[in-house]
Design an enzyme around this catalytic site. Structure first.
Site, short mmCIF file in Angstrom:
data_model
loop_
_atom_site.label_atom_id
_atom_site.label_comp_id
_atom_site.label_asym_id
_atom_site.label_seq_id
_atom_site.Cartn_x
_atom_site.Cartn_y
_atom_site.Cartn_z
N VAL A 36 0.84 -1.20 0.00
CA VAL A 36 0.00 0.00 0.00
C VAL A 36 0.88 1.26 0.00
O VAL A 36 0.77 2.11 -0.89
CB VAL A 36 -0.95 -0.01 1.22
CG1 VAL A 36 -1.70 1.32 1.32
CG2 VAL A 36 -1.96 -1.15 1.09
N ASP B 220 10.65 2.49 6.24
CA ASP B 220 10.30 1.16 6.75
C ASP B 220 11.35 0.79 7.78
O ASP B 220 12.51 1.20 7.69
CB ASP B 220 10.27 0.13 5.62
CG ASP B 220 9.35 -1.04 5.95
OD1 ASP B 220 8.27 -1.15 5.34
OD2 ASP B 220 9.72 -1.84 6.85
N GLU C 56 -7.24 3.13 1.49
CA GLU C 56 -6.76 2.95 0.13
C GLU C 56 -7.62 1.89 -0.57
O GLU C 56 -7.84 0.83 -0.02
CB GLU C 56 -5.29 2.51 0.18
CG GLU C 56 -4.64 2.42 -1.15
CD GLU C 56 -4.97 3.61 -2.02
OE1 GLU C 56 -4.56 4.73 -1.68
OE2 GLU C 56 -5.66 3.45 -3.04
N GLY D 175 -8.66 -14.62 -2.89
CA GLY D 175 -7.51 -14.54 -1.99
C GLY D 175 -7.13 -13.09 -1.80
O GLY D 175 -7.94 -12.19 -2.02
N CYS E 299 -6.71 -8.61 1.75
CA CYS E 299 -7.77 -7.75 2.28
C CYS E 299 -9.11 -8.43 2.55
O CYS E 299 -9.69 -8.24 3.61
CB CYS E 299 -8.01 -6.59 1.33
SG CYS E 299 -6.71 -5.37 1.46
N PHE E 300 -9.62 -9.18 1.57
CA PHE E 300 -11.03 -9.59 1.67
C PHE E 300 -11.32 -10.38 2.95
O PHE E 300 -12.19 -10.02 3.73
CB PHE E 300 -11.43 -10.43 0.44
CG PHE E 300 -11.68 -9.60 -0.79
CD1 PHE E 300 -11.63 -8.21 -0.74
CD2 PHE E 300 -11.96 -10.20 -2.01
CE1 PHE E 300 -11.85 -7.45 -1.87
CE2 PHE E 300 -12.20 -9.45 -3.15
CZ PHE E 300 -12.14 -8.08 -3.08
N LYS F 114 -9.52 -10.81 5.63
CA LYS F 114 -9.15 -10.08 6.85
C LYS F 114 -10.20 -9.02 7.19
O LYS F 114 -10.61 -8.89 8.35
CB LYS F 114 -7.78 -9.41 6.62
CG LYS F 114 -7.22 -8.71 7.81
CD LYS F 114 -5.88 -8.08 7.51
CE LYS F 114 -6.06 -6.78 6.75
NZ LYS F 114 -4.78 -6.13 6.45
N LYS G 209 -3.80 -13.61 -7.60
CA LYS G 209 -4.43 -13.19 -8.85
C LYS G 209 -3.31 -12.88 -9.82
O LYS G 209 -2.14 -12.84 -9.41
CB LYS G 209 -5.32 -11.97 -8.63
CG LYS G 209 -4.56 -10.73 -8.13
CD LYS G 209 -5.50 -9.62 -7.74
CE LYS G 209 -5.66 -8.62 -8.84
NZ LYS G 209 -6.22 -7.33 -8.39
C1 UDX Z 1 -9.12 -5.76 -3.11
C2 UDX Z 1 -10.08 -4.64 -3.56
O1 UDX Z 1 -10.47 -4.87 -4.93
C3 UDX Z 1 -9.42 -3.29 -3.42
O2 UDX Z 1 -10.35 -2.26 -3.73
C4 UDX Z 1 -8.94 -3.13 -1.98
O3 UDX Z 1 -8.26 -1.89 -1.83
C5 UDX Z 1 -8.01 -4.27 -1.59
O4 UDX Z 1 -8.67 -5.52 -1.79
P1 UDX Z 1 -7.05 -7.03 -4.23
O5 UDX Z 1 -7.20 -7.98 -3.09
O6 UDX Z 1 -5.70 -6.47 -4.53
O7 UDX Z 1 -8.02 -5.76 -4.01
O8 UDX Z 1 -7.55 -7.74 -5.59
P2 UDX Z 1 -8.98 -8.04 -6.23
O9 UDX Z 1 -8.89 -7.73 -7.67
O10 UDX Z 1 -10.09 -7.40 -5.51
O11 UDX Z 1 -9.10 -9.62 -6.12
C6 UDX Z 1 -9.24 -10.28 -4.88
C7 UDX Z 1 -9.47 -11.76 -5.10
O12 UDX Z 1 -10.76 -12.00 -5.67
C8 UDX Z 1 -8.46 -12.42 -6.06
O13 UDX Z 1 -8.09 -13.67 -5.56
C9 UDX Z 1 -9.25 -12.55 -7.36
O14 UDX Z 1 -8.79 -13.59 -8.16
C10 UDX Z 1 -10.64 -12.83 -6.83
N1 UDX Z 1 -11.71 -12.47 -7.77
C11 UDX Z 1 -11.88 -11.18 -8.16
C12 UDX Z 1 -12.58 -13.46 -8.22
O15 UDX Z 1 -12.46 -14.63 -7.86
N2 UDX Z 1 -13.60 -13.09 -9.07
C13 UDX Z 1 -13.80 -11.80 -9.48
O16 UDX Z 1 -14.76 -11.56 -10.25
C14 UDX Z 1 -12.91 -10.82 -9.01
P1 ADP Z 2 0.34 -3.62 3.18
O1 ADP Z 2 -0.16 -4.64 2.19
O2 ADP Z 2 -0.73 -3.17 4.13
O3 ADP Z 2 1.06 -2.49 2.55
P2 ADP Z 2 2.89 -4.88 3.92
O4 ADP Z 2 3.12 -6.01 4.86
O5 ADP Z 2 3.17 -5.05 2.47
O6 ADP Z 2 1.37 -4.41 4.16
O7 ADP Z 2 3.76 -3.61 4.39
C1 ADP Z 2 3.77 -3.09 5.67
C2 ADP Z 2 5.20 -2.60 5.99
O8 ADP Z 2 5.16 -1.82 7.20
C3 ADP Z 2 6.22 -3.70 6.22
O9 ADP Z 2 7.28 -3.57 5.30
C4 ADP Z 2 6.72 -3.46 7.69
O10 ADP Z 2 8.12 -3.68 7.84
C5 ADP Z 2 6.41 -1.97 7.85
N1 ADP Z 2 6.27 -1.51 9.25
C6 ADP Z 2 5.59 -2.08 10.27
N2 ADP Z 2 5.67 -1.31 11.39
C7 ADP Z 2 6.43 -0.22 11.05
C8 ADP Z 2 6.86 0.96 11.75
N3 ADP Z 2 6.51 1.19 13.02
N4 ADP Z 2 7.62 1.86 11.08
C9 ADP Z 2 7.97 1.65 9.80
N5 ADP Z 2 7.58 0.57 9.08
C10 ADP Z 2 6.82 -0.34 9.69
#
Ligand code: UDX
Ligand code: ADP
Ligand code: UDX
Length: 479
Positions: free
Chosen positions: A14, A35, A160, A272, A275-276, A278, A338
């Site tokens: 993110v 980081d 985000e 997968g 986000c979803f 969680k 994905k």
């Molecule tokens: C999701 C949200 O889309 C995004 O807005 C949010 O900020 C973070 O979570 P992401 O997890 O990166 O994004 O990917 P996404 O494209 O949403 O796909 C999630 C999962 O759903 C993947 O495993 C994908 O393959 C699956 N999926 C998606 C399906 O199985 N069918 C679909 O029609 C769309």
């Molecule tokens: P996301 O998908 O939400 O971006 P990630 O696991 O990819 O999550 O990234 C989160 C990052 O935040 C990791 O690289 C981790 O090392 C970092 N992090 C966690 N705690 C701190 C902190 N207190 N200061 C700076 N970086 C941090």
């Protein structure tokens, strides 16, 4: 209030792309992404970025060293910043109260305490990580309990919405930016300051402002809705397989209703990503804490159904292979959750692989972007298995699809990478064991052509026979 310097805590999926795009679109702002992991920062400063995201390399190359910096000097970055994004990880708790559902806010709390320790001037602190409702309140409590003279904080929620694989396009052409703040004059000033940053490239009509809690809940709600659509269409995929209907035709017809819309109706092996699941678990936990068990049960079903779908697919693989995969070589094509990402968090391929390994299969895995160590990590870490050495012996990672399928009894497609559609399946058929099976968990292959080559083919949401698909009696293809 003018923002001249931004600091981002957390250089992950993110924080990295978001701040790179902010730097690209706001040349007048200095953006430093920090980081605590030196390794991660070194990667961001190298030619091979730590995450694969189409278009990201170009943006980083253009801005890095000009107004975009990746650093481990968290203290200095916090001190000089007017605005601090918190983009740290928020995994699901694995121990204690709320285990398996509640988000572990230890990294958020750590980041807030760090800011409280180090800040020497006023800061706008923006929660960017996906967090449970009321996380902003935690940040606020920590910061305000530790305020020093001359230092004031405003806390905003700015969730985000980018999706991995399309992050740069999503950030550059955001349908909406959501900013939640306190309903006080100072709170509103902070909201306006962040709006000003986004207005460098986002039309003002796409920037929505609201209160903090609505903003936090909207993010959970958006992800819950999206996941619910996938579980809904996946539930119909099971009905289609049992009846002879085709889930793609059903999705096409249903999606034509403008009240429903055509997107996110792709039946699959299961959803997968980080986000979803969680976020829905967060929503469930929140509902339980609010004494709303019916609400919790409603959303629980979306997650439970996703587990069912992943297991249903794997069961189909095992049953088709005469109910035993013991010592059979099975090629797994695609390991990311994905296409167009190397991210494996909650990838359905993990669940499929783990079950096949438990049944004694030998897995030959290929993914175009996932690193070898990452695949080993996902299949051997303690929450997945207590026999890491056995698992290691039974997996081999390949650097091409063709080498993975050689000598395999079955090919199991778990991720919809475009390159899998272009494979030479005649060549693949010749090097596989016979009968040769293909399980297309993403509905992307030309099933009729595969059947004509001689494969036994199974997919999601459509019953196939060796001679072709069975259409429901009297069905018509929609235009
Ligand atoms: C999701 C949200 O889309 C995004 O807005 C949010 O900020 C973070 O979570 P992401 O997890 O990166 O994004 O990917 P996404 O494209 O949403 O796909 C999630 C999962 O759903 C993947 O495993 C994908 O393959 C699956 N999926 C998606 C399906 O199985 N069918 C679909 O029609 C769309
Ligand atoms: P996301 O998908 O939400 O971006 P990630 O696991 O990819 O999550 O990234 C989160 C990052 O935040 C990791 O690289 C981790 O090392 C970092 N992090 C966690 N705690 C701190 C902190 N207190 N200061 C700076 N970086 C941090
Ligand atoms: C529905 C379908 O819309 C229509 O396509 C189908 O052919 C028949 O069933 P109908 O039942 O006539 O049509 O009305 P609809 O507008 O869908 O409303 C159904 C119920 O849902 C109503 O009680 C309505 O008040 C409620 N509703 C609708 C909501 O509570 N919230 C909404 O956002 C929309």
């Amino acid at each position: 209030m003018v923002i001249e310097k931004i600091c981002c805590l957390g250089a992950g999926y993110v924080g990295g792309p978001t701040c790179s795009v902010i730097a690209w679109k706001c040349p007048d702002i200095k953006v430093t992404v920090c980081d605590k992991s030196i390794e991660r920062i070194n990667q961001w400063n190298s030619d091979k970025l730590p995450i694969y995201e189409p278009g990201l390399d170009e943006v980083v190359k253009e801005c890095r060293g000009k107004n975009l910096f990746f650093s481990t000097d968290i203290a200095n970055s916090i001190q000089e910043a007017d605005l601090i994004f918190i983009s740290v990880n928020t995994p699901t708790k694995t121990i204690g109260n709320g285990k398996g559902r509640a988000a572990d806010l230890k990294y958020i709390e750590g980041a807030a305490r760090m800011i409280a320790d180090l800040a020497t001037s006023n800061k706008i602190v923006v929660e960017k990580s996906t967090v449970p409702v009321k996380a902003a309140e935690i940040i606020m409590k920590i910061l305000r309990a530790n305020t020093k003279p001359g230092v004031e904080y405003q806390i905003l929620s700015n969730p985000e919405f980018l999706a991995e694989g399309t992050a740069i396009v999503d950030l550059v052409e955001s349908e909406r930016v959501l900013i939640g703040g306190e309903d006080t004059p100072e709170g509103q000033k902070a909201v306006q300051a962040l709006c000003w940053v986004y207005e460098h490239w986002i039309p003002a009509k796409n920037i929505l402002t609201t209160n903090t809690w609505s903003s936090e809940l909207s993010k959970l709600a958006a992800n819950a809705f999206l996941a619910q659509r996938i579980s809904s269409i996946n539930s119909l995929s099971a009905v289609c397989e049992a009846t002879g209907a085709d889930v793609s035709e059903v999705a096409r017809a249903v999606g034509r209703d403008s009240r429903i819309g055509p997107k996110f109706l792709e039946a699959s092996i299961g959803f997968g990503g980080s986000c979803f699941q969680k976020d829905i678990l967060n929503l469930i936990y929140l509902s339980e804490c609010l004494n709303l068990p019916e609400v919790a049960a409603y959303w629980q079903q979306v997650v439970s159904f996703n587990d069912y779908q992943k297991n249903r697919f794997t069961r189909k693989v095992i049953e088709s292979l005469f109910n035993t995969v013991s010592d059979k070589k099975i090629a797994i094509l695609g390991f990311s959750f994905k296409k167009n990402t190397g991210d494996t968090r909650e990838s359905p391929a993990i669940c499929v692989s783990k079950t096949l390994l438990d049944e004694g299969a030998k897995l030959h895995i290929y993914d175009p972007k996932v690193e070898t160590d990452q695949i080993y990590y996902e299949l051997t870490h303690p929450q997945v298995t207590n026999e890491p050495e056995v698992v290691r012996k039974n997996i081999e990672i390949h650097n091409s699809a063709y080498s993975a399928v050689t000598g395999a009894h079955a090919l199991v497609l778990c991720t919809e990478w475009d390159e899998f559609k272009e494979l030479d399946f005649k060549k693949i058929y010749n090097v596989m064991m016979k009968p040769a099976y293909i399980f297309d968990g993403r509905k992307i292959l030309d099933h009729e052509a595969l059947i004509n080559i001689g494969f036994h083919v199974q997919t999601i949401g459509k019953r196939l026979s060796r001679t072709g698909s069975i259409r429901a009696q009297g069905s018509q293809t929609l235009p």
